[in-house]
Scaffold this motif. Structure first.
Motif, PDB file in Angstrom:
ATOM      1  N   ARG A  28       7.639  29.254 -17.318  1.00  0.00           N
ATOM      2  CA  ARG A  28       7.304  29.107 -15.578  1.00  0.00           C
ATOM      3  C   ARG A  28       8.856  27.988 -15.464  1.00  0.00           C
ATOM      4  O   ARG A  28       8.289  27.521 -15.828  1.00  0.00           O
TER       5      ARG A  28
ATOM      6  N   GLU B  85      12.316  13.003 -28.445  1.00  0.00           N
ATOM      7  CA  GLU B  85      11.778  12.539 -26.874  1.00  0.00           C
ATOM      8  C   GLU B  85      12.653  14.042 -25.705  1.00  0.00           C
ATOM      9  O   GLU B  85      11.191  14.937 -25.132  1.00  0.00           O
TER      10      GLU B  85
ATOM     11  N   ALA C 116       6.923  12.803 -13.524  1.00  0.00           N
ATOM     12  CA  ALA C 116       6.710  12.065 -12.821  1.00  0.00           C
ATOM     13  C   ALA C 116       7.780  10.414 -13.020  1.00  0.00           C
ATOM     14  O   ALA C 116       8.201   9.692 -11.571  1.00  0.00           O
TER      15      ALA C 116
ATOM     16  N   ASP D  35      -1.411  17.747 -25.706  1.00  0.00           N
ATOM     17  CA  ASP D  35      -1.495  16.553 -24.904  1.00  0.00           C
ATOM     18  C   ASP D  35      -1.040  17.254 -23.139  1.00  0.00           C
ATOM     19  O   ASP D  35      -0.135  17.453 -22.685  1.00  0.00           O
TER      20      ASP D  35
ATOM     21  N   MET E  93      -0.671  15.834 -29.902  1.00  0.00           N
ATOM     22  CA  MET E  93       0.390  14.907 -28.830  1.00  0.00           C
ATOM     23  C   MET E  93       1.246  16.568 -27.922  1.00  0.00           C
ATOM     24  O   MET E  93       1.277  16.277 -26.884  1.00  0.00           O
TER      25      MET E  93
ATOM     26  N   GLU F 156      -2.855  33.901 -14.312  1.00  0.00           N
ATOM     27  CA  GLU F 156      -2.557  33.663 -13.115  1.00  0.00           C
ATOM     28  C   GLU F 156      -1.884  31.247 -13.114  1.00  0.00           C
ATOM     29  O   GLU F 156      -0.904  31.768 -12.144  1.00  0.00           O
ATOM     30  N   GLN F 157      -1.748  31.210 -14.241  1.00  0.00           N
ATOM     31  CA  GLN F 157      -0.924  29.778 -14.572  1.00  0.00           C
ATOM     32  C   GLN F 157       0.495  30.431 -14.800  1.00  0.00           C
ATOM     33  O   GLN F 157       1.232  29.752 -13.618  1.00  0.00           O
TER      34      GLN F 157
ATOM     35  N   MET G 144       2.677  15.582 -17.927  1.00  0.00           N
ATOM     36  CA  MET G 144       2.707  15.317 -16.211  1.00  0.00           C
ATOM     37  C   MET G 144       3.419  13.995 -15.353  1.00  0.00           C
ATOM     38  O   MET G 144       4.284  13.634 -14.490  1.00  0.00           O
ATOM     39  N   VAL G 145       2.887  12.652 -16.706  1.00  0.00           N
ATOM     40  CA  VAL G 145       2.857  11.702 -16.552  1.00  0.00           C
ATOM     41  C   VAL G 145       4.688  11.041 -16.291  1.00  0.00           C
ATOM     42  O   VAL G 145       5.242  11.175 -15.630  1.00  0.00           O
ATOM     43  N   GLN G 146       5.443  11.618 -17.700  1.00  0.00           N
ATOM     44  CA  GLN G 146       6.850  11.951 -18.246  1.00  0.00           C
ATOM     45  C   GLN G 146       7.724  12.012 -16.953  1.00  0.00           C
ATOM     46  O   GLN G 146       8.166  11.946 -16.472  1.00  0.00           O
TER      47      GLN G 146
ATOM     48  N   ALA H  39       4.158  13.762  -7.736  1.00  0.00           N
ATOM     49  CA  ALA H  39       4.862  12.576  -8.575  1.00  0.00           C
ATOM     50  C   ALA H  39       4.217  10.942  -8.222  1.00  0.00           C
ATOM     51  O   ALA H  39       4.328  10.425  -9.131  1.00  0.00           O
TER      52      ALA H  39
ATOM     53  N   ILE I  23      -2.069  15.423 -20.028  1.00  0.00           N
ATOM     54  CA  ILE I  23      -1.479  14.470 -19.312  1.00  0.00           C
ATOM     55  C   ILE I  23      -0.529  14.758 -19.414  1.00  0.00           C
ATOM     56  O   ILE I  23       0.598  14.121 -18.627  1.00  0.00           O
ATOM     57  N   ALA I  24       0.074  14.120 -21.004  1.00  0.00           N
ATOM     58  CA  ALA I  24       1.563  13.177 -21.075  1.00  0.00           C
ATOM     59  C   ALA I  24       2.882  13.914 -20.450  1.00  0.00           C
ATOM     60  O   ALA I  24       3.508  13.301 -19.114  1.00  0.00           O
TER      61      ALA I  24
ATOM     62  N   VAL J 239       0.726  10.529  -8.921  1.00  0.00           N
ATOM     63  CA  VAL J 239       0.679   9.846 -10.786  1.00  0.00           C
ATOM     64  C   VAL J 239       1.049   8.782 -11.253  1.00  0.00           C
ATOM     65  O   VAL J 239       0.820   7.928 -11.208  1.00  0.00           O
TER      66      VAL J 239
ATOM     67  N   PHE K 128       4.076   8.307 -23.122  1.00  0.00           N
ATOM     68  CA  PHE K 128       3.810   9.797 -22.422  1.00  0.00           C
ATOM     69  C   PHE K 128       5.181   9.910 -21.961  1.00  0.00           C
ATOM     70  O   PHE K 128       5.855  10.755 -21.731  1.00  0.00           O
ATOM     71  N   VAL K 129       5.949   8.366 -21.377  1.00  0.00           N
ATOM     72  CA  VAL K 129       6.974   8.552 -20.733  1.00  0.00           C
ATOM     73  C   VAL K 129       8.357   9.019 -21.501  1.00  0.00           C
ATOM     74  O   VAL K 129       8.633   9.781 -21.397  1.00  0.00           O
TER      75      VAL K 129
ATOM     76  N   TYR L  75       2.675   8.018 -31.729  1.00  0.00           N
ATOM     77  CA  TYR L  75       1.782   7.240 -32.008  1.00  0.00           C
ATOM     78  C   TYR L  75       2.294   5.628 -32.871  1.00  0.00           C
ATOM     79  O   TYR L  75       1.660   4.876 -32.341  1.00  0.00           O
TER      80      TYR L  75
END
Lengths: 178, 250
Positions: B196, B106, B51, B42, B39, B145-146, B47-49, A108, B44-45, A111, A130-131, A136
């Motif tokens: 998971r 969200e 964090a 995505d 969306m 594996e994932q 994982m950022v959320q 975390a 990446i989204a 990132v 993202f958060v 969009y």
């Protein structure tokens, strides 16, 4: 009279409900938690002053975000110009919760640091989409730019964030303890 | 113009040429459903959320002027009916805005997100997939594996009335989510997904619901969540549901 009373209370309710989200957005704009505190405070006072403008309680969260950004751009950014220009923003990694396990925290923090190192326009867009989960389209409305600009900012941000994230390699490495 | 999941993922990975990427961006501006699909894919989204989800750790302190009429700390014998009503109104407004918050897209759960994504599948989507044994071998190896567990491919390949088409790795809030797609005898798409959730996740008995216009059954067990999704709101799930709940029980 009733309308005024209700809109003021709706704004107070929205402030209470969305304070963390607005603070996060303020952090993404300013890059510093002390400025985010001030920006959130100013946003909430401004929102309360303008509660008469509220005609629907449905989207008060994006209304608060818009006010927050407007105050940042018009009133605070120039005063914080040193920090804003430097943008070697000290990533405030201590903000990351210590509740999770150590591995999760390290990930975390990586990132978080990468996001905070993004240029301001990418950072505010990443934060909204993202958060905070805005589409969009919604982010384009809040930031006052075309949807294509949102998408290209996110594409650029993804490239920079990949090195911290890399879901496949990093994910399986973490899981297998490599 | 139609874009496959593979093309959309390549866009999100930054692997497309400029012209194709622009074509996707133009199409997203026109079509909200393509935006939702993109969306949802995505990587990446989420994982950022994750964090940022506990930033800040505590609700920030905000100093607001007292409302008018002034708030009352607690009911007192002197409190008039008007003030009581005002307090009641204030509580209900907060409850309403909390409801708006709760019903925003969200914080949606993985099952709802998976159903939204699946609802965009058309017969043409599954007809275009390559269900060759070689393709499925590779997909299942990566997916298992994932996920860190078997997907019981032998069971999935022999579900009555269904043709196995593909296993695809998705992600929800940083957790691997595997979508296994089938076609029924009419070529309609169906899916079975496994996420998971981690060892501490609570077990859940089977719950039926119509999500995004699809009949679904969800359950959770031993740190994994499961959802079976039909091709429409009336799809019968029972027979295959029994097979799946039995074969995925540890």
């Amino acid at each position: 009279m009733d309308v005024d009373l209700n809109s003021e209370q709706a704004v107070r309710g929205a402030i209470q409900t969305h304070s963390k989200r607005v603070w996060r957005f303020a952090l993404s704009l300013s890059g510093a938690s002390d400025i985010a505190d001030d920006l959130l405070q100013a946003t909430c006072l401004r929102a309360l002053e303008r509660h008469h403008q509220v005609t629907s309680t449905a989207r008060l969260d994006s209304w608060l975000m818009t006010i927050c950004r407007s105050i940042w751009l018009n009133e605070i950014r120039s005063r914080s110009v040193r920090k804003a220009q430097a943008l070697s923003v000290t990533p405030e990694v201590e903000l990351i919760s210590q509740d999770a396990d150590a591995e999760t925290n390290i990930f975390a923090a990586e990132v978080f640091t990468k996001v905070m190192e993004l240029p301001e326009a990418q950072r505010e867009t990443v934060m909204l989409v993202f958060v905070e989960g805005y589409s969009y389209r919604e982010a384009a409305d809040i930031l006052g730019v075309p949807i294509g600009t949102i998408m290209s900012r996110l594409s650029n941000a993804r490239q920079k964030l990949k090195s911290a994230i890399q879901p496949d390699e990093a994910g399986s490495d973490r899981r297998s303890g490599k | 113009m139609k874009f496959s999941d593979e093309t959309l993922l390549a866009y999100l990975e930054g692997d497309l040429d400029r012209d194709t990427a622009s074509a996707i961006e133009d199409a997203v501006a026109e079509h909200a459903e393509l935006e939702s699909r993109l969306m949802a894919l995505d990587p990446i989204a989420p994982m950022v959320q994750t964090a940022f989800e506990n930033v800040p750790a505590k609700a920030p302190v905000i100093d607001l002027p007292e409302p008018e009429p002034a708030p009352i700390a607690g009911p007192s014998p002197a409190m008039g009916i008007g003030r009581l009503l005002a307090v009641a109104a204030s509580v209900s407004v907060i409850a309403v805005s909390a409801t708006f918050w709760a019903t925003r897209p969200e914080p949606m759960g993985w099952a709802e997100q998976a159903a939204i994504y699946q609802s965009l599948y058309a017969p043409e989507t599954v007809a275009a997939l390559d269900p060759s044994p070689e393709a499925l071998d590779a997909q299942f190896a990566q997916a298992e594996e994932q996920l860190g567990r078997s997907l019981n491919r032998d069971v999935l390949e022999t579900l009555p009335g269904l043709d196995l088409k593909r296993a695809q790795i998705l992600s929800f809030k940083g957790k691997p989510l595997i979508q296994v797609v089938f076609a029924d005898a009419q070529g309609q798409p169906l899916a079975f997904c496994v996420i998971r959730q981690g060892p501490g996740a609570p077990a859940k008995n089977v719950e039926h619901a119509v999500l995004s216009g699809l009949a679904t059954a969800t359950w959770a067990q031993d740190g994994y969540g499961y959802i079976l999704m039909g091709s429409d709101a009336d799809s019968p799930l029972e027979g295959n549901l029994d097979i799946l709940t039995t074969s995925f029980a540890s």
